[in-house]
Write a protein that holds these residues in place. Sequence first.
Motif, PDB file in Angstrom:
ATOM      1  N   SER A 101       5.368   0.807   9.821  1.00 28.25           N
ATOM      2  CA  SER A 101       5.349   2.024   9.004  1.00 28.25           C
ATOM      3  C   SER A 101       4.236   1.971   7.961  1.00 28.25           C
ATOM      4  CB  SER A 101       6.702   2.190   8.318  1.00 28.25           C
ATOM      5  OG  SER A 101       6.689   3.282   7.434  1.00 28.25           O
ATOM      6  N   LEU A 102       4.132   0.827   7.266  1.00 25.45           N
ATOM      7  CA  LEU A 102       3.072   0.675   6.274  1.00 25.45           C
ATOM      8  C   LEU A 102       1.688   0.731   6.907  1.00 25.45           C
ATOM      9  CD1 LEU A 102       4.506  -2.168   3.980  1.00 25.45           C
ATOM     10  CD2 LEU A 102       4.257   0.271   3.414  1.00 25.45           C
ATOM     11  N   SER A 103       1.563   0.172   8.107  1.00 23.32           N
ATOM     12  CA  SER A 103       0.253   0.158   8.769  1.00 23.32           C
ATOM     13  C   SER A 103      -0.186   1.580   9.117  1.00 23.32           C
ATOM     14  CB  SER A 103       0.294  -0.706  10.032  1.00 23.32           C
ATOM     15  OG  SER A 103       1.059  -0.101  11.064  1.00 23.32           O
ATOM     16  N   ILE A 104       0.742   2.427   9.570  1.00 27.20           N
ATOM     17  CA  ILE A 104       0.396   3.817   9.888  1.00 27.20           C
ATOM     18  C   ILE A 104      -0.071   4.542   8.632  1.00 27.20           C
ATOM     19  CG2 ILE A 104       1.305   6.046  10.650  1.00 27.20           C
ATOM     20  CD1 ILE A 104       3.150   4.521  12.549  1.00 27.20           C
ATOM     21  N   GLY A 105       0.678   4.368   7.544  1.00 25.01           N
ATOM     22  CA  GLY A 105       0.284   5.008   6.295  1.00 25.01           C
ATOM     23  C   GLY A 105      -1.062   4.523   5.797  1.00 25.01           C
ATOM     24  N   ALA A 106      -1.274   3.201   5.828  1.00 21.98           N
ATOM     25  CA  ALA A 106      -2.531   2.636   5.336  1.00 21.98           C
ATOM     26  C   ALA A 106      -3.714   3.075   6.195  1.00 21.98           C
ATOM     27  CB  ALA A 106      -2.436   1.111   5.297  1.00 21.98           C
ATOM     28  N   MET A 107      -3.534   3.076   7.519  1.00 21.25           N
ATOM     29  CA  MET A 107      -4.623   3.506   8.408  1.00 21.25           C
ATOM     30  C   MET A 107      -4.935   4.979   8.210  1.00 21.25           C
ATOM     31  SD  MET A 107      -4.101   1.555  12.065  1.00 21.25           S
ATOM     32  CE  MET A 107      -2.381   2.055  12.308  1.00 21.25           C
ATOM     33  N   SER A 108      -3.908   5.791   7.997  1.00 18.34           N
ATOM     34  CA  SER A 108      -4.131   7.225   7.813  1.00 18.34           C
ATOM     35  C   SER A 108      -4.947   7.492   6.556  1.00 18.34           C
ATOM     36  CB  SER A 108      -2.785   7.961   7.734  1.00 18.34           C
ATOM     37  OG  SER A 108      -2.060   7.823   8.940  1.00 18.34           O
ATOM     38  N   PHE A 109      -4.587   6.829   5.449  1.00 17.46           N
ATOM     39  CA  PHE A 109      -5.279   7.086   4.196  1.00 17.46           C
ATOM     40  C   PHE A 109      -6.684   6.480   4.164  1.00 17.46           C
ATOM     41  CE2 PHE A 109      -0.902   7.812   2.611  1.00 17.46           C
ATOM     42  CZ  PHE A 109      -1.106   9.076   2.079  1.00 17.46           C
ATOM     43  N   THR A 110      -6.931   5.443   4.964  1.00 19.11           N
ATOM     44  CA  THR A 110      -8.267   4.841   5.011  1.00 19.11           C
ATOM     45  C   THR A 110      -9.078   5.361   6.200  1.00 19.11           C
ATOM     46  OG1 THR A 110      -7.319   2.934   6.200  1.00 19.11           O
ATOM     47  CG2 THR A 110      -7.613   2.732   3.805  1.00 19.11           C
ATOM     48  N   ARG A 111      -8.585   6.384   6.885  1.00 14.05           N
ATOM     49  CA  ARG A 111      -9.289   7.062   7.977  1.00 14.05           C
ATOM     50  C   ARG A 111      -9.692   6.100   9.097  1.00 14.05           C
ATOM     51  NH1 ARG A 111     -10.619  12.173   6.759  1.00 14.05           N
ATOM     52  NH2 ARG A 111     -12.258  12.214   8.341  1.00 14.05           N
ATOM     53  N   CYS A 112      -8.765   5.209   9.456  1.00 13.59           N
ATOM     54  CA  CYS A 112      -9.053   4.279  10.549  1.00 13.59           C
ATOM     55  C   CYS A 112      -7.836   4.155  11.460  1.00 13.59           C
ATOM     56  CB  CYS A 112      -9.490   2.915  10.014  1.00 13.59           C
ATOM     57  SG  CYS A 112      -8.262   2.088   8.976  1.00 13.59           S
ATOM     58  N   LEU A 113      -7.219   5.289  11.760  1.00  9.53           N
ATOM     59  CA  LEU A 113      -6.023   5.273  12.606  1.00  9.53           C
ATOM     60  C   LEU A 113      -6.376   4.706  13.982  1.00  9.53           C
ATOM     61  CD1 LEU A 113      -3.053   6.136  12.382  1.00  9.53           C
ATOM     62  CD2 LEU A 113      -3.679   8.239  13.576  1.00  9.53           C
ATOM     63  N   HIS A 114      -5.614   3.680  14.390  1.00  9.16           N
ATOM     64  CA  HIS A 114      -5.903   2.957  15.631  1.00  9.16           C
ATOM     65  C   HIS A 114      -4.575   2.461  16.200  1.00  9.16           C
ATOM     66  CE1 HIS A 114      -8.356   0.728  18.445  1.00  9.16           C
ATOM     67  NE2 HIS A 114      -7.839  -0.437  18.070  1.00  9.16           N
ATOM     68  N   PRO A 115      -4.091   3.011  17.317  1.00 11.05           N
ATOM     69  CA  PRO A 115      -2.766   2.657  17.833  1.00 11.05           C
ATOM     70  C   PRO A 115      -2.497   1.161  17.956  1.00 11.05           C
ATOM     71  CG  PRO A 115      -3.622   4.532  19.024  1.00 11.05           C
ATOM     72  CD  PRO A 115      -4.727   4.070  18.129  1.00 11.05           C
ATOM     73  N   PRO A 116      -3.467   0.342  18.447  1.00 11.41           N
ATOM     74  CA  PRO A 116      -3.183  -1.099  18.511  1.00 11.41           C
ATOM     75  C   PRO A 116      -2.906  -1.737  17.161  1.00 11.41           C
ATOM     76  CG  PRO A 116      -5.029  -0.551  19.931  1.00 11.41           C
ATOM     77  CD  PRO A 116      -4.738   0.665  19.117  1.00 11.41           C
ATOM     78  N   GLY A 117      -3.208  -1.033  16.072  1.00 16.29           N
ATOM     79  CA  GLY A 117      -2.888  -1.568  14.751  1.00 16.29           C
ATOM     80  C   GLY A 117      -1.400  -1.802  14.584  1.00 16.29           C
ATOM     81  N   GLY A 118      -0.575  -0.948  15.200  1.00 15.07           N
ATOM     82  CA  GLY A 118       0.870  -1.173  15.150  1.00 15.07           C
ATOM     83  C   GLY A 118       1.253  -2.493  15.771  1.00 15.07           C
ATOM     84  N   ALA A 119       0.573  -2.839  16.893  1.00 15.20           N
ATOM     85  CA  ALA A 119       0.828  -4.134  17.526  1.00 15.20           C
ATOM     86  C   ALA A 119       0.332  -5.285  16.658  1.00 15.20           C
ATOM     87  CB  ALA A 119       0.165  -4.181  18.898  1.00 15.20           C
ATOM     88  N   ALA A 120      -0.770  -5.052  15.924  1.00  8.19           N
ATOM     89  CA  ALA A 120      -1.277  -6.097  15.018  1.00  8.19           C
ATOM     90  C   ALA A 120      -0.265  -6.367  13.905  1.00  8.19           C
ATOM     91  CB  ALA A 120      -2.619  -5.672  14.426  1.00  8.19           C
ATOM     92  N   ALA A 121       0.377  -5.311  13.402  1.00  9.15           N
ATOM     93  CA  ALA A 121       1.403  -5.497  12.369  1.00  9.15           C
ATOM     94  C   ALA A 121       2.599  -6.258  12.929  1.00  9.15           C
ATOM     95  CB  ALA A 121       1.844  -4.131  11.829  1.00  9.15           C
ATOM     96  N   LEU A 122       3.030  -5.929  14.154  1.00 10.70           N
ATOM     97  CA  LEU A 122       4.134  -6.650  14.776  1.00 10.70           C
ATOM     98  C   LEU A 122       3.786  -8.117  14.984  1.00 10.70           C
ATOM     99  CD1 LEU A 122       5.478  -4.195  17.511  1.00 10.70           C
ATOM    100  CD2 LEU A 122       6.675  -5.002  15.477  1.00 10.70           C
TER     101      LEU A 122
END
Length: 376
Positions: free
Chosen positions: A118-139
Amino acid sequence: MLNSKNRQTGLRRHWKFRLFAPILAGATLRERLLACLGALIGIALTGLICGAIFGNGPHLPLIVAPMGASAVLLFAVPTSPLAQPWSIIGGNTISALMGVIAGYLIDDPIIATGVGVSLSIGAMSFTRCLHPPGGAAALTAVLGGPAVASWGLLFPLIPVALNSCILVGLGLLFHRLSKRNYPHIASVAPANSHQTADVPPLLRVGFQDGDVEAALVALNETFDIDRGDLGRLLHQVELQATIRSHGSISCADIMSRDVISVGNGATSKEARALLLKHNIRTLPVSDESGRLVGTIGLRELADDAEGIAGAISPAATASLAAPALSLLPVLTDGRTHAVIIVDDDRRVLGLISQTDLLSAVAQSLPNAAGRQIEAA
């Protein structure tokens, strides 16, 4: 019985088409094979390079799992906003950091994974770097075990950021060698070249940016395409529909064949005299072998240089068989006054001016109106 058999045959053909048709628009067989090759090279070399840097000890994974998903985006859909360099590097790194923070602050791994993603989605959205594999990086940061825990706050940098940077670097090289556009630069809206407040000619009819925004609001969905690219695609659809409706008119049908031209060794005075004598705005310029090298007009001759060689502009060209209406975007851009018709050796065969194209469009309008009346 016969109708039932035909229906079954039709269904089989339908599902066969659905099975082999590309999921993504424009995904040709060549594009899909390039994506496979790019992922093979990118992932393998990323692992090898990290292995050469850190060795093969068990203390650190050479490449983290989210890089596989990043490779899918990077090589299969390089035009996606989610696959751009900052999206990959920033998205993976920031998400891994969010996962590490969640893992440190929350003891329950299940809750920590949810909070981390959840935090990764919010952080990526506000820093304009939304990237689906980022969710896997957080996991991975939360559930990665001792190998991840031993690196603590450094894990987002090594190996996640390092993997991402190497993968993006290899992607840049691969796309350049394969003649693909990456990083993808979204289409810029046409500007008025005359520096007045008027909307550019191409935007005065048809849909406008406000219509695209209104359509997106009405659909209430998020699409994986830049707004500029979406507008460019829709304008191209309009153009293709126009060409389909009037595609019988070719460049050969409407071009001027007695073309006034000049050699690249001519003087500015000679070129200016030809432009004024024949009341034209564009002169094709040819080299010693008769091949087109560019065009020149009064605008280029304004500096009063002795020769024209340094003032030649790139020429807009087309072939004899090209649909005449395909020249509309070029001849309405506010800068180009003529398109030069050339053969395969770039020898001048004819010229189509704005007037030539306008006359062809005007002649096609009564026919289109007549067809509409007959259909009604």
